[in-house]
Enzyme design. Structure first.
Site, PDB file in Angstrom:
ATOM      1  N   ASN A 177     -34.258 -15.723-108.343  1.00  0.00           N
ATOM      2  CA  ASN A 177     -34.805 -14.518-107.138  1.00  0.00           C
ATOM      3  C   ASN A 177     -34.763 -15.296-105.897  1.00  0.00           C
ATOM      4  O   ASN A 177     -35.359 -14.858-104.962  1.00  0.00           O
ATOM      5  CB  ASN A 177     -35.965 -13.689-107.652  1.00  0.00           C
ATOM      6  CG  ASN A 177     -37.044 -14.681-107.855  1.00  0.00           C
ATOM      7  OD1 ASN A 177     -36.945 -15.695-107.647  1.00  0.00           O
ATOM      8  ND2 ASN A 177     -38.222 -14.096-108.302  1.00  0.00           N
ATOM      9  N   TYR A 215     -46.330 -23.876-111.836  1.00  0.00           N
ATOM     10  CA  TYR A 215     -46.213 -22.478-112.491  1.00  0.00           C
ATOM     11  C   TYR A 215     -47.190 -22.674-113.554  1.00  0.00           C
ATOM     12  O   TYR A 215     -47.166 -22.050-114.728  1.00  0.00           O
ATOM     13  CB  TYR A 215     -44.896 -22.217-112.816  1.00  0.00           C
ATOM     14  CG  TYR A 215     -43.950 -21.910-111.772  1.00  0.00           C
ATOM     15  CD1 TYR A 215     -44.200 -20.740-110.992  1.00  0.00           C
ATOM     16  CD2 TYR A 215     -42.729 -22.805-111.659  1.00  0.00           C
ATOM     17  CE1 TYR A 215     -43.170 -20.383-110.076  1.00  0.00           C
ATOM     18  CE2 TYR A 215     -41.727 -22.278-110.482  1.00  0.00           C
ATOM     19  CZ  TYR A 215     -42.214 -21.167-109.632  1.00  0.00           C
ATOM     20  OH  TYR A 215     -41.571 -20.545-108.662  1.00  0.00           O
ATOM     21  N   HIS A 223     -39.600 -18.623-103.354  1.00  0.00           N
ATOM     22  CA  HIS A 223     -40.826 -18.483-103.654  1.00  0.00           C
ATOM     23  C   HIS A 223     -41.810 -18.530-102.261  1.00  0.00           C
ATOM     24  O   HIS A 223     -41.461 -18.847-101.661  1.00  0.00           O
ATOM     25  CB  HIS A 223     -41.269 -19.765-104.478  1.00  0.00           C
ATOM     26  CG  HIS A 223     -42.939 -20.089-104.533  1.00  0.00           C
ATOM     27  ND1 HIS A 223     -43.612 -19.465-105.622  1.00  0.00           N
ATOM     28  CD2 HIS A 223     -43.688 -20.596-103.840  1.00  0.00           C
ATOM     29  CE1 HIS A 223     -44.747 -19.827-105.464  1.00  0.00           C
ATOM     30  NE2 HIS A 223     -44.948 -20.485-104.207  1.00  0.00           N
ATOM     31  N   LYS A 269     -35.120 -21.514-103.633  1.00  0.00           N
ATOM     32  CA  LYS A 269     -34.911 -21.941-105.013  1.00  0.00           C
ATOM     33  C   LYS A 269     -33.518 -22.572-105.260  1.00  0.00           C
ATOM     34  O   LYS A 269     -32.527 -22.365-104.283  1.00  0.00           O
ATOM     35  CB  LYS A 269     -35.329 -20.861-106.006  1.00  0.00           C
ATOM     36  CG  LYS A 269     -36.770 -20.459-105.840  1.00  0.00           C
ATOM     37  CD  LYS A 269     -36.948 -19.420-106.972  1.00  0.00           C
ATOM     38  CE  LYS A 269     -38.498 -19.081-106.940  1.00  0.00           C
ATOM     39  NZ  LYS A 269     -38.554 -18.011-107.990  1.00  0.00           N
ATOM     40  N   GLU A 314     -51.191 -24.453-102.605  1.00  0.00           N
ATOM     41  CA  GLU A 314     -49.779 -24.864-102.528  1.00  0.00           C
ATOM     42  C   GLU A 314     -49.256 -25.852-101.700  1.00  0.00           C
ATOM     43  O   GLU A 314     -48.501 -26.537-101.740  1.00  0.00           O
ATOM     44  CB  GLU A 314     -48.919 -23.673-102.811  1.00  0.00           C
ATOM     45  CG  GLU A 314     -49.238 -22.947-103.928  1.00  0.00           C
ATOM     46  CD  GLU A 314     -48.150 -21.729-104.151  1.00  0.00           C
ATOM     47  OE1 GLU A 314     -47.964 -21.244-105.189  1.00  0.00           O
ATOM     48  OE2 GLU A 314     -47.479 -21.127-103.262  1.00  0.00           O
TER      49      GLU A 314
HETATM   50  N1  UDP Z   1     -40.247 -15.301-113.560  1.00  0.00           N
HETATM   51  C1  UDP Z   1     -38.988 -15.008-114.496  1.00  0.00           C
HETATM   52  N2  UDP Z   1     -39.245 -13.953-115.202  1.00  0.00           N
HETATM   53  C2  UDP Z   1     -40.400 -13.046-115.238  1.00  0.00           C
HETATM   54  C3  UDP Z   1     -41.357 -13.290-114.293  1.00  0.00           C
HETATM   55  C4  UDP Z   1     -41.297 -14.390-113.226  1.00  0.00           C
HETATM   56  O1  UDP Z   1     -38.461 -15.763-114.778  1.00  0.00           O
HETATM   57  O2  UDP Z   1     -40.556 -12.344-116.071  1.00  0.00           O
HETATM   58  C5  UDP Z   1     -40.107 -16.555-112.651  1.00  0.00           C
HETATM   59  C6  UDP Z   1     -39.333 -15.847-111.195  1.00  0.00           C
HETATM   60  O3  UDP Z   1     -38.601 -17.132-110.834  1.00  0.00           O
HETATM   61  C7  UDP Z   1     -40.640 -16.058-110.336  1.00  0.00           C
HETATM   62  C8  UDP Z   1     -41.449 -16.906-110.939  1.00  0.00           C
HETATM   63  O4  UDP Z   1     -41.284 -17.017-112.323  1.00  0.00           O
HETATM   64  O5  UDP Z   1     -40.414 -15.920-108.881  1.00  0.00           O
HETATM   65  C9  UDP Z   1     -43.010 -16.956-110.604  1.00  0.00           C
HETATM   66  O6  UDP Z   1     -43.406 -15.685-111.020  1.00  0.00           O
HETATM   67  P1  UDP Z   1     -44.520 -15.026-110.235  1.00  0.00           P
HETATM   68  O7  UDP Z   1     -45.171 -14.052-111.073  1.00  0.00           O
HETATM   69  O8  UDP Z   1     -45.619 -15.787-109.684  1.00  0.00           O
HETATM   70  O9  UDP Z   1     -43.893 -14.108-109.127  1.00  0.00           O
HETATM   71  P2  UDP Z   1     -43.590 -14.341-107.629  1.00  0.00           P
HETATM   72  O10 UDP Z   1     -44.786 -14.594-106.941  1.00  0.00           O
HETATM   73  O11 UDP Z   1     -42.535 -15.512-107.421  1.00  0.00           O
HETATM   74  O12 UDP Z   1     -42.841 -13.280-106.983  1.00  0.00           O
HETATM   75 MG    MG Z   2     -46.143 -16.319-107.786  1.00  0.00          MG
END
Ligand code: UDP
Ligand code: MG
Length: 155
Positions: free
Chosen positions: A113, A50, A116, A10, A127
């Site tokens: 974080n 997303y 992805h 990212k 994806e």
């Molecule tokens: N995210 C965020 N706040 C939250 C949860 C998710 O900003 O409370 C962002 C974060 O960058 C995350 C992305 O949205 O990686 C996608 O969320 P997902 O629940 O799919 O998590 P991931 O699969 O990336 O662990």
């Molecule tokens: Mg996810």
């Protein structure tokens, strides 16, 4: 079971100069990188990628973040690659992610974080074509030194 999975390094990782360190983790593990592409995410692509989060209060900030700087999209291949990569990545909230995972070692944020990864085989199948055409994926053997030396002997 051989699988392919999508990884996106990212914008925060580019801004912090940790892209190479993150990529190295997948190479060291023994996953095969069969696709690699630097790109900037458009707002349209962010909304598609997303879609499951569009109604969340953090979505506008997430879109702004993901479109703010380049990304590195990767395809990793290996046995049970989807699960292996998610394990290496760690849980979403980087402050809760285990030490030794990418998020656990490189981030203190839930949003920013660093990475992805597809969360299931079904998600990976959706994806991968979002970011890569079939001709942008590469098939090659993962060599060990014995096979490299064997090729040297022939030359
Ligand atoms: N995210 C965020 N706040 C939250 C949860 C998710 O900003 O409370 C962002 C974060 O960058 C995350 C992305 O949205 O990686 C996608 O969320 P997902 O629940 O799919 O998590 P991931 O699969 O990336 O662990
Ligand atoms: Mg996810």
């Amino acid at each position: 079971m051989m699988e392919k999975t999508l990884i996106i390094i990212k914008p925060d990782a580019f801004q912090r100069g940790i892209v190479g360190s993150i990529l190295a983790r997948f190479e060291h593990k023994g996953l095969k990188i069969v696709g690699m592409k630097m790109l900037k995410m458009s707002p349209e692509l962010a909304k598609e990628h997303y879609a499951h989060l569009l109604d969340k209060p953090f979505y506008p900030g997430l879109e702004k973040f993901m479109t703010s700087a380049p990304l590195l999209a990767l395809v990793a291949e290996g046995q049970e690659a989807v699960e292996v990569v998610r394990k290496i990545v760690g849980v979403t909230n980087a402050r809760k992610a285990e030490a030794g995972t990418i998020r656990g070692d490189f981030s203190m944020s839930t949003g920013r974080n660093a990475i992805h990864a597809s969360d299931s085989r079904e998600t990976a199948e959706k994806e991968l074509p979002r970011f890569f055409k079939p001709e942008e994926l590469f098939d090659y053997p993962l060599n060990n030194w014995e096979s490299i030396y064997a090729e040297d002997e022939k030359e």
